[in-house]
Design a protein around this motif. Structure first.
Motif, PDB file in Angstrom:
ATOM      1  N   UNK A 179       0.807  -1.223   0.000  1.00  0.00           N
ATOM      2  CA  UNK A 179       0.000   0.000   0.000  1.00  0.00           C
ATOM      3  C   UNK A 179       0.842   1.276   0.000  1.00  0.00           C
ATOM      4  N   UNK A 180       2.064   1.203   0.553  1.00  0.00           N
ATOM      5  CA  UNK A 180       2.848   2.441   0.702  1.00  0.00           C
ATOM      6  C   UNK A 180       4.193   2.312  -0.037  1.00  0.00           C
ATOM      7  N   UNK A 181       4.246   2.813  -1.291  1.00  0.00           N
ATOM      8  CA  UNK A 181       5.465   2.653  -2.095  1.00  0.00           C
ATOM      9  C   UNK A 181       6.709   3.211  -1.397  1.00  0.00           C
ATOM     10  N   UNK A 182       6.552   4.258  -0.573  1.00  0.00           N
ATOM     11  CA  UNK A 182       7.720   4.871   0.075  1.00  0.00           C
ATOM     12  C   UNK A 182       8.433   3.876   0.995  1.00  0.00           C
ATOM     13  N   UNK A 183       7.732   2.835   1.424  1.00  0.00           N
ATOM     14  CA  UNK A 183       8.373   1.861   2.329  1.00  0.00           C
ATOM     15  C   UNK A 183       9.187   0.812   1.575  1.00  0.00           C
ATOM     16  N   UNK A 184       9.170   0.890   0.243  1.00  0.00           N
ATOM     17  CA  UNK A 184       9.911  -0.124  -0.522  1.00  0.00           C
ATOM     18  C   UNK A 184      11.376   0.262  -0.609  1.00  0.00           C
ATOM     19  N   UNK A 185      12.049   0.250   0.553  1.00  0.00           N
ATOM     20  CA  UNK A 185      13.490   0.537   0.646  1.00  0.00           C
ATOM     21  C   UNK A 185      14.125  -0.487   1.562  1.00  0.00           C
ATOM     22  N   UNK A 186      15.374  -0.814   1.241  1.00  0.00           N
ATOM     23  CA  UNK A 186      16.030  -1.898   1.986  1.00  0.00           C
ATOM     24  C   UNK A 186      16.403  -1.513   3.420  1.00  0.00           C
ATOM     25  N   UNK A 187      16.653  -0.240   3.704  1.00  0.00           N
ATOM     26  CA  UNK A 187      16.947   0.257   5.059  1.00  0.00           C
ATOM     27  C   UNK A 187      17.986  -0.603   5.784  1.00  0.00           C
ATOM     28  N   UNK A 188      19.113  -0.812   5.119  1.00  0.00           N
ATOM     29  CA  UNK A 188      20.223  -1.552   5.748  1.00  0.00           C
ATOM     30  C   UNK A 188      19.875  -2.987   6.118  1.00  0.00           C
ATOM     31  N   UNK A 189      19.003  -3.607   5.351  1.00  0.00           N
ATOM     32  CA  UNK A 189      18.723  -5.038   5.563  1.00  0.00           C
ATOM     33  C   UNK A 189      17.655  -5.321   6.610  1.00  0.00           C
ATOM     34  N   UNK A 190      17.030  -4.280   7.174  1.00  0.00           N
ATOM     35  CA  UNK A 190      15.932  -4.556   8.127  1.00  0.00           C
ATOM     36  C   UNK A 190      14.618  -4.001   7.567  1.00  0.00           C
ATOM     37  N   UNK A 191      13.515  -4.435   8.168  1.00  0.00           N
ATOM     38  CA  UNK A 191      12.207  -3.934   7.746  1.00  0.00           C
ATOM     39  C   UNK A 191      11.536  -4.860   6.740  1.00  0.00           C
ATOM     40  N   UNK A 192      10.247  -4.598   6.460  1.00  0.00           N
ATOM     41  CA  UNK A 192       9.476  -5.530   5.622  1.00  0.00           C
ATOM     42  C   UNK A 192       9.972  -5.630   4.182  1.00  0.00           C
ATOM     43  N   UNK A 193      10.530  -4.526   3.641  1.00  0.00           N
ATOM     44  CA  UNK A 193      10.962  -4.610   2.245  1.00  0.00           C
ATOM     45  C   UNK A 193      12.240  -5.444   2.121  1.00  0.00           C
ATOM     46  N   UNK A 194      13.136  -5.297   3.104  1.00  0.00           N
ATOM     47  CA  UNK A 194      14.368  -6.091   3.076  1.00  0.00           C
ATOM     48  C   UNK A 194      14.019  -7.575   3.199  1.00  0.00           C
TER      49      UNK A 194
END
Ligand code: HEM
Length: 438
Positions: free
Chosen positions: A177-192
């Motif tokens: 739902x939120x394209x802005x969250x599609x970032x790897x963020x240093x290997x953590x988070x839902x996109x990683x």
């Protein structure tokens, strides 16, 4: 001259709670309020129509009028996926990928479908509770893996099944739902986590692709993909092949499993007793282990499956198309950039077409024929579901096999309004049934 967009809800966000509460009833209720052609607002407004005349305009138009409108799917499926490409690339992929799913090929899958049903039900005991949706998911996933990858070996099947489950079932709605969250963020988070699981899945795909490249052409989809050449003699890259494999596995199993679950649910509702009795009478002469051809030829079983697909549409308006040029839809001149879609979820529950539309009455499909703009579970036009022949066949065989020679009872008669699951609406509680004595 552009005309104003058809009316519709002012905000999707405000409409969301009512939609999530009753995802099948929401579309028909909106149509009663705004008319059969209405607009869902957004950055790209989406005009949907459940009127057969409007659906005919969309499906009958030159396919180059539209391009797929599925921005939220690209990160999931890859931009080269059949469902996301338009124009000549789409036509070429469809020509290539249709054969494994065409009518004559179905019979080759029939035995496998029934063997899987027999294996899945062989341990059932009287009094046991079974979740039909889950069971149908397992069966339909194995069937699609066989058709797509040509795998029969249980270990290879188990590896692909496990990788697919962990990829598909655990996609966080937040990154959808939120394209802005599609970032790897240093290997953590839902996109990683998503990209890690995709890498693991694609590594399993790559092993299959490499194997298929070293083998002579066969009739599964993977074999067709690795051996095809374009006009310049160029073969498809591993990346292009992966994207098609993923689409077919995703599009090809959850959909069928949901339809099986709804059919079993509807048949076991008290008010639909007549339909179950009639189906049981039709199945009875075939005994407890019917042959695929015999099941596929049963007219009432077919009508039951059609009625389940009608009464429980998988989505309100699947596969929207974005306009590349002005387009006339039900008296509105729509401009490029607006999206349109056939509102299957309105068309199937339309009183003008289907008398008493909420009733589960398979007989309606024996009494008359509906046009492809009135009854369209698989969509239509140039993008009609490529798996429709397999899906319809599988549905009849699985529903028939689950009921042949056995009695089931719903664990709860409480009405099930459905729940939104990724792109589809499925039964909210998995359709739990209790196995009864014969
Ligand atoms: C009961 C089961 C199924 C239902 C109700 C269903 C329904 C649909 C619908 C409504 C569409 C969109 C059509 C349109 O845009 O007009 C679609 C597309 C598609 N379906 Fe199915 N489907 C089912 C099973 C399957 C299976 C088993 C497969 C694979 C073997 C499959 C593969 C596809 C593909 C590849 C597309 C994209 C076609 C394109 O864009 O050209 N589906 N399906």
């Amino acid at each position: 001259m552009p005309t104003p967009l058809p009316p519709g809800p002012r905000s999707l966000l405000l409409a969301m709670p009512a939609y999530l509460r009753d995802p099948i009833g929401w579309g028909p209720a909106a149509a009663r309020r705004y008319g059969d052609t209405f607009t869902l607002p957004g950055a790209t407004p989406l005009v949907i129509t459940g009127d057969p005349a409007g659906i005919k305009q969309i499906y009958g138009a030159d396919p180059d009028t539209f391009t797929p409108h599925a921005d939220n799917m690209e990160f999931l499926l890859g931009g080269g996926s059949l469902i996301l490409v338009g124009g000549a690339a789409h036509r070429r992929l469809r020509r290539l990928l249709a054969p494994p799913f065409q009518g004559a090929r179905m019979r080759a899958y029939g035995r496998g479908i029934l063997d899987r049903c027999a294996a899945a039900t062989s341990t059932w005991r009287e009094g046991q509770t079974v979740a039909v949706h889950h069971l149908a998911q397992r069966i339909s996933l194995e069937i699609i893996l066989e058709a797509v990858f040509g795998v029969h070996d249980p270990a290879a099947m188990a590896e692909l099944t496990q990788r697919l489950h962990s990829f598909v079932d655990r996609v966080s709605p937040l990154i959808v739902l939120i394209p802005a969250l599609r970032r790897e963020l240093g290997g953590v988070g839902p996109y990683a986590a998503f990209t890690r699981r995709r890498r693991e899945l694609f590594a399993a795909f790559d092993r299959r692709i490499a194997e298929a490249r070293g083998q002579p052409p066969g009739d599964d989809m993977l074999s067709l993909l690795v051996h095809t050449r374009d006009e310049d003699g160029r073969s498809m890259s591993d990346q292009e092949i992966r994207e098609q494999l993923l689409l077919f596995v995703v599009a090809g199993h959850e959909t069928t499993a949901i339809a099986v679950a709804w059919a079993i649910d509807a048949l076991h509702r008290q008010e639909n007793r007549h339909a179950l009795d009639r189906l049981r009478a039709e199945l009875h002469p075939l005994g407890p282990a019917p042959e695929p051809d015999a099941l596929a030829a049963l007219p009432y079983l077919d009508a039951v499956c059609q009625e389940a697909l009608r009464r429980y549409p998988l989505a309100l308006a699947p596969s929207p198309r974005r306009l590349l040029r002005p387009f006339e839809l039900m008296g509105h001149t729509l401009q490029p950039g607006v999206a349109v879609a056939a509102a299957i979820g309105v068309a199937h529950l339309r009183e003008l077409t289907f008398a008493d539309p909420l009733a589960f009455r398979p007989e309606r499909f024996l009494e008359r024929k509906y046009s492809p703009f009135e009854f369209l579970p698989y969509g239509g036009g140039a993008r009609r579901c490529l798996g429709a022949p397999l899906a319809g066949y599988e549905l009849r065989l699985i529903v028939g096999a689950l009921l042949a020679g056995r009695r089931l009872r719903l664990a709860s008669q409480r009405p099930d309004l459905g729940r939104v699951r990724a792109a589809n609406v499925g039964p909210a509680h998995g359709v739990r049934v209790i196995v009864e004595a014969q």
